[in-house]
Design a protein around this motif. Structure first.
Motif, PDB file in Angstrom:
ATOM      1  N   HIS A  46      13.941 120.877  89.699  1.00 23.66           N
ATOM      2  CA  HIS A  46      12.668 121.332  89.158  1.00 23.66           C
ATOM      3  C   HIS A  46      12.531 122.851  89.276  1.00 23.66           C
ATOM      4  CE1 HIS A  46       7.998 121.064  89.352  1.00 23.66           C
ATOM      5  NE2 HIS A  46       8.413 121.307  88.132  1.00 23.66           N
ATOM      6  N   MET A  47      12.916 123.403  90.420  1.00 25.88           N
ATOM      7  CA  MET A  47      12.838 124.851  90.627  1.00 25.88           C
ATOM      8  C   MET A  47      13.733 125.593  89.639  1.00 25.88           C
ATOM      9  SD  MET A  47      10.666 125.478  93.064  1.00 25.88           S
ATOM     10  CE  MET A  47      11.068 127.050  93.792  1.00 25.88           C
ATOM     11  N   ALA A  48      14.903 125.015  89.366  1.00 26.11           N
ATOM     12  CA  ALA A  48      15.808 125.632  88.393  1.00 26.11           C
ATOM     13  C   ALA A  48      15.162 125.687  87.011  1.00 26.11           C
ATOM     14  CB  ALA A  48      17.127 124.848  88.346  1.00 26.11           C
ATOM     15  N   VAL A  49      14.445 124.625  86.638  1.00 26.39           N
ATOM     16  CA  VAL A  49      13.755 124.593  85.349  1.00 26.39           C
ATOM     17  C   VAL A  49      12.635 125.624  85.312  1.00 26.39           C
ATOM     18  CG1 VAL A  49      12.332 123.184  83.810  1.00 26.39           C
ATOM     19  CG2 VAL A  49      14.349 122.193  84.895  1.00 26.39           C
ATOM     20  N   LEU A  50      11.910 125.780  86.413  1.00 22.70           N
ATOM     21  CA  LEU A  50      10.824 126.761  86.458  1.00 22.70           C
ATOM     22  C   LEU A  50      11.352 128.182  86.294  1.00 22.70           C
ATOM     23  CD1 LEU A  50       8.630 125.342  89.396  1.00 22.70           C
ATOM     24  CD2 LEU A  50       8.329 125.027  86.934  1.00 22.70           C
ATOM     25  N   ILE A  51      12.482 128.457  86.931  1.00 21.38           N
ATOM     26  CA  ILE A  51      13.108 129.776  86.773  1.00 21.38           C
ATOM     27  C   ILE A  51      13.516 129.995  85.322  1.00 21.38           C
ATOM     28  CG2 ILE A  51      15.103 131.186  87.416  1.00 21.38           C
ATOM     29  CD1 ILE A  51      14.962 129.808  90.199  1.00 21.38           C
ATOM     30  N   PHE A  52      14.055 128.942  84.704  1.00 19.34           N
ATOM     31  CA  PHE A  52      14.430 129.021  83.287  1.00 19.34           C
ATOM     32  C   PHE A  52      13.209 129.322  82.415  1.00 19.34           C
ATOM     33  CE2 PHE A  52      14.312 126.728  79.238  1.00 19.34           C
ATOM     34  CZ  PHE A  52      15.329 127.373  78.553  1.00 19.34           C
ATOM     35  N   ILE A  53      12.079 128.647  82.683  1.00 14.82           N
ATOM     36  CA  ILE A  53      10.864 128.851  81.886  1.00 14.82           C
ATOM     37  C   ILE A  53      10.423 130.306  81.954  1.00 14.82           C
ATOM     38  CG2 ILE A  53       8.399 128.314  81.733  1.00 14.82           C
ATOM     39  CD1 ILE A  53       9.077 125.467  82.645  1.00 14.82           C
ATOM     40  N   VAL A  54      10.441 130.871  83.164  1.00 14.86           N
ATOM     41  CA  VAL A  54       9.981 132.255  83.333  1.00 14.86           C
ATOM     42  C   VAL A  54      10.912 133.226  82.613  1.00 14.86           C
ATOM     43  CG1 VAL A  54       9.577 134.095  85.011  1.00 14.86           C
ATOM     44  CG2 VAL A  54       8.777 131.770  85.486  1.00 14.86           C
ATOM     45  N   ILE A  55      12.221 133.089  82.849  1.00 14.09           N
ATOM     46  CA  ILE A  55      13.188 134.033  82.254  1.00 14.09           C
ATOM     47  C   ILE A  55      13.229 133.889  80.737  1.00 14.09           C
ATOM     48  CG2 ILE A  55      15.615 134.681  82.130  1.00 14.09           C
ATOM     49  CD1 ILE A  55      15.851 133.871  85.087  1.00 14.09           C
ATOM     50  N   ALA A  56      13.389 132.635  80.253  1.00 10.76           N
ATOM     51  CA  ALA A  56      13.473 132.414  78.806  1.00 10.76           C
ATOM     52  C   ALA A  56      12.152 132.756  78.126  1.00 10.76           C
ATOM     53  CB  ALA A  56      13.851 130.962  78.517  1.00 10.76           C
ATOM     54  N   GLY A  57      11.051 132.424  78.761  1.00 14.88           N
ATOM     55  CA  GLY A  57       9.743 132.695  78.182  1.00 14.88           C
ATOM     56  C   GLY A  57       9.462 134.178  78.058  1.00 14.88           C
ATOM     57  N   LEU A  58       9.850 134.945  79.064  1.00 13.37           N
ATOM     58  CA  LEU A  58       9.585 136.387  79.030  1.00 13.37           C
ATOM     59  C   LEU A  58      10.422 137.106  77.975  1.00 13.37           C
ATOM     60  CD1 LEU A  58       9.153 137.247  82.830  1.00 13.37           C
ATOM     61  CD2 LEU A  58       7.379 137.056  81.068  1.00 13.37           C
ATOM     62  N   THR A  59      11.530 136.495  77.543  1.00 14.29           N
ATOM     63  CA  THR A  59      12.314 137.104  76.452  1.00 14.29           C
ATOM     64  C   THR A  59      11.549 137.022  75.132  1.00 14.29           C
ATOM     65  OG1 THR A  59      13.489 135.039  75.917  1.00 14.29           O
ATOM     66  CG2 THR A  59      14.498 136.488  77.577  1.00 14.29           C
ATOM     67  N   LYS A  60      10.552 136.144  75.074  1.00 10.02           N
ATOM     68  CA  LYS A  60       9.730 135.996  73.869  1.00 10.02           C
ATOM     69  C   LYS A  60       8.313 136.508  74.095  1.00 10.02           C
ATOM     70  CE  LYS A  60      12.925 133.897  71.433  1.00 10.02           C
ATOM     71  NZ  LYS A  60      13.457 134.452  70.174  1.00 10.02           N
ATOM     72  N   ALA A  61       8.135 137.309  75.126  1.00 13.89           N
ATOM     73  CA  ALA A  61       6.796 137.796  75.476  1.00 13.89           C
ATOM     74  C   ALA A  61       6.268 138.785  74.446  1.00 13.89           C
ATOM     75  CB  ALA A  61       6.833 138.443  76.859  1.00 13.89           C
ATOM     76  N   LYS A  62       4.972 138.690  74.193  1.00  6.24           N
ATOM     77  CA  LYS A  62       4.287 139.638  73.309  1.00  6.24           C
ATOM     78  C   LYS A  62       3.090 140.189  74.067  1.00  6.24           C
ATOM     79  CE  LYS A  62       5.546 137.239  69.015  1.00  6.24           C
ATOM     80  NZ  LYS A  62       5.013 136.517  67.818  1.00  6.24           N
ATOM     81  N   THR A  63       3.138 141.463  74.381  1.00  4.62           N
ATOM     82  CA  THR A  63       2.045 142.070  75.149  1.00  4.62           C
ATOM     83  C   THR A  63       0.722 142.048  74.375  1.00  4.62           C
ATOM     84  OG1 THR A  63       2.725 144.244  74.339  1.00  4.62           O
ATOM     85  CG2 THR A  63       3.562 143.563  76.493  1.00  4.62           C
ATOM     86  N   ALA A  64       0.802 141.900  73.044  1.00  5.79           N
ATOM     87  CA  ALA A  64      -0.419 141.818  72.235  1.00  5.79           C
ATOM     88  C   ALA A  64      -1.273 140.616  72.622  1.00  5.79           C
ATOM     89  CB  ALA A  64      -0.057 141.749  70.756  1.00  5.79           C
ATOM     90  N   ASN A  65      -0.619 139.588  73.146  1.00  8.46           N
ATOM     91  CA  ASN A  65      -1.356 138.396  73.569  1.00  8.46           C
ATOM     92  C   ASN A  65      -2.248 138.656  74.778  1.00  8.46           C
ATOM     93  OD1 ASN A  65      -0.246 136.748  71.554  1.00  8.46           O
ATOM     94  ND2 ASN A  65       1.538 136.225  72.826  1.00  8.46           N
TER      95      ASN A  65
END
Length: 606
Positions: free
Chosen positions: A239-258
């Protein structure tokens, strides 16, 4: 043999779980006949006064009460187990479902600050739980702590809400499990539920998969606590490995406009979200119930509880920030926010990893919840406030099978019918209420001791506690009834400082912890009370009505059943204890007489 043990144990026959014998449910004198019951009802005012004023003791909880289960729970857990149990217990439905719901409807991107506020409140409560769990390492958790410091009646009201908290909590997680399982199967979150159009929408989305998930997880909880720990450890690592994946992969698609509209609902919306998101931190108290199965409570519990809560708060803040950077808060899906967010940013394949990780996380939450709720019910039944049948511990597995399966049935019914939004609000009330009581009990433990605290200091203690509670209620009420005013804060905030500072300066501490204690007493426990009450004020009126109905039901049960069962059990124990003390005195006199006779004989011989 402790008074109050089951008939099976008294007769020397070892009991297996989920078997029934005569007098398993109401063996007390008050229920032997209708005549006895009638007399007991007539004595209700006297008995109620006795139960309100009487306190248990550390020794009674650790020895006499614990012995009523017949068999000992196995001490197999260390700080590593508790740490992972803590993370596994907490990181589940709260982050994977409520984050989206609260970000979209109440807080916007400021949901990350909502997690900080509720996390601070939870951490303060963790400190209080930890001191109690180290000093009184029994399965009863907060129920046992409140019996020792605030008496049977307060402990019972808390106990009823603890049972409600766990039934609702696991039901909510089980329904979320279904939503993410549907996403994993490339279906909409509601596709696996049976919609009954003639029923209220809050109760008409039937969820058979949630029931199946609960049954499978409970089977593991019944089998072995250590086995549950190993499964939880492995699942939580994944589960922790998945959470790390969510943060890293998600931040590659981050939009500061949000983040341009960081607090679209204002400060009030952020705080309102904090009250509901407190649900995301529920579960750590289940770790406190495992103290009875811990090898070295003085070392293992502080590391396990405080460590897991700190890690959890950091994880929550990272995940909440990532979600709101990936997607505009207005577009967040309320049922499966992370999976849908990855689909929205063109990473449709990632939603399967997210859904699988969410399922793993919720599975460990269900597991730890099943373990914790059974141990609460076991210790409550040891006092006979609930029928003693629930207190039996199976000889082979060393687990409370009766309590575990009974809680499964209650949880499954709630999970089958009830919508998540209703469950989360009602759960937050019960949890915050109990945490307030535990923090209050810690202050009483530190500053009051029978025979030590003088009458004057008792009065000072009561006055200070009343000031702390009243000022906290005042701050919460003023905040929730005005959006622009400020005049109430210069009144109520100084009152809180007056109550806490008065306790610090004018009431001498009557008791200090032997092994581990909460730092900065009375400031941290008092702050815990204030924040919990503050968050309670942000919960909707309908949830309070449901809470009042449940509390009313508890009072009816207590007046007609629980009060008389616990009174008879306590009276029987006191009589047995008195008889044992008298027998010991007589034996000492006999021994002393023999010694004196021997001395006289020796003197005559000389």
């Amino acid at each position: 043999m402790a008074v109050g043990e089951t008939a099976a144990v008294d007769s020397g026959v070892r009991r297996r779980g989920c078997t029934f014998q005569k007098n398993d449910f109401f063996p007390e004198e008050s229920f032997k006949s209708w005549g006895n019951y009638g007399k007991s009802i007539m004595e209700t005012p006297f008995r109620f006064k006795d139960r309100v004023l009487k306190r248990s003791s550390d020794h009674a909880e650790l020895v006499e009460i614990k012995a009523r289960s017949g068999n000992e729970m196995k001490k197999t857990l260390n700080w590593w187990d508790l740490m992972w149990f803590g993370i596994g217990a907490v990181v589940g439905s709260g982050i994977f479902v409520l984050t989206g719901l609260e970000a979209r409807e109440h807080a916007g991107p400021a949901v990350v600050l909502s997690f900080v506020v509720s996390g601070i409140s939870a951490l303060l409560s963790v400190f209080c739980y930890t001191e109690f769990a180290v000093e009184i390492p029994v399965a009863g958790g907060s129920f046992a702590y409140l019996r020792v410091e605030l008496g049977d009646f307060v402990a019972f009201i808390a106990a009823g809400n603890i049972i409600l908290e766990y039934a609702i909590g696991n039901a909510a997680v089980a329904r979320s499990w279904t939503s993410y399982f549907a996403t994993l199967c490339n279906k909409a979150p509601e596709d696996f539920r049976i919609i009954v159009h003639g029923m209220d929408p809050d109760y008409g989305h039937l969820d058979p998969i949630a029931v199946v998930a609960l049954v499978v997880i409970t089977a593991l909880a019944v089998y072995s606590t250590k086995g549950s720990s190993i499964f939880n450890y492995v699942a939580t690592i994944f589960h922790m490995a998945v959470l790390i994946f969510i943060v890293i992969a998600g931040l590659t698609k981050a939009k500061t406009a949000n983040y341009k509209e960081f607090t679209p609902f204002g400060l009030h919306g952020m705080v309102d979200a904090s009250a509901v998101l407190f649900f995301a931190y529920v579960g750590f108290d289940a770790v406190a119930t495992m103290a009875e199965e811990t090898k070295n409570p003085g070392r293992d519990i502080p590391i396990g509880l405080v460590g897991s809560m700190t890690i959890t708060t950091v994880i929550y803040c990272l995940l909440a920030a990532t979600l709101c950077l990936m997607q505009n808060y207005k577009d967040i899906d309320v049922n499966a926010p992370f999976s849908v967010a990855f689909s929205a940013v063109g990473m449709d394949w990632a939603k399967y990893i997210v859904s699988l990780g969410a399922l793993k996380g919720m599975t460990t939450v269900l597991l730890v919840g099943a373990v914790g709720q059974a141990r609460y019910l076991t210790h409550i039944a040891r006092t006979h406030m609930m029928p003693p049948w629930f207190a039996l511990v199976d000889e082979r597995t060393g687990t409370p099978i009766n309590a575990t399966i009974s809680m499964l049935c209650a949880t499954a019914v709630v999970a089958f019918f009830t919508d998540l939004s209703i469950l989360s609000n009602l759960l937050s009330i019960s949890t915050l209420f109990i945490f307030c009581l535990v923090s209050l009990a810690l202050l009483v433990r530190r500053y009051y001791s029978s025979g030590v605290t003088t009458k004057g200091n008792q009065v000072n203690l009561i006055v200070c506690l009343v000031l702390i509670i009243v000022s906290s209620i005042g701050i919460s009420a003023y905040w929730n009834n005005t959006t622009t005013g400020w005049i109430g804060y210069p009144i109520f905030v100084p009152l809180w400082f007056l109550g806490t500072g008065g306790l610090w300066l004018f009431v001498p501490m009557a008791k200090k912890p032997k092994v581990w204690g909460v730092p900065l007493v009375p400031w941290l426990p008092s702050l815990s009370i204030a924040i919990n009450i503050f968050l309670l004020g942000s919960i909707d009126t309908k949830s309070y009505i449901r809470f009042a109905i449940w509390t009313g039901f508890l009072l009816v049960y207590y007046v007609f059943l629980g009060l008389h069962a616990s009174y008879d059990t306590a009276k029987q124990y006191d009589q047995s204890k008195h008889s044992s003390e008298e027998a010991e005195k007589q034996w000492n006199k006999v021994e002393q007489g023999v010694v004196e006779q021997d001395s006289s004989t020796a003197h005559v011989s000389n």
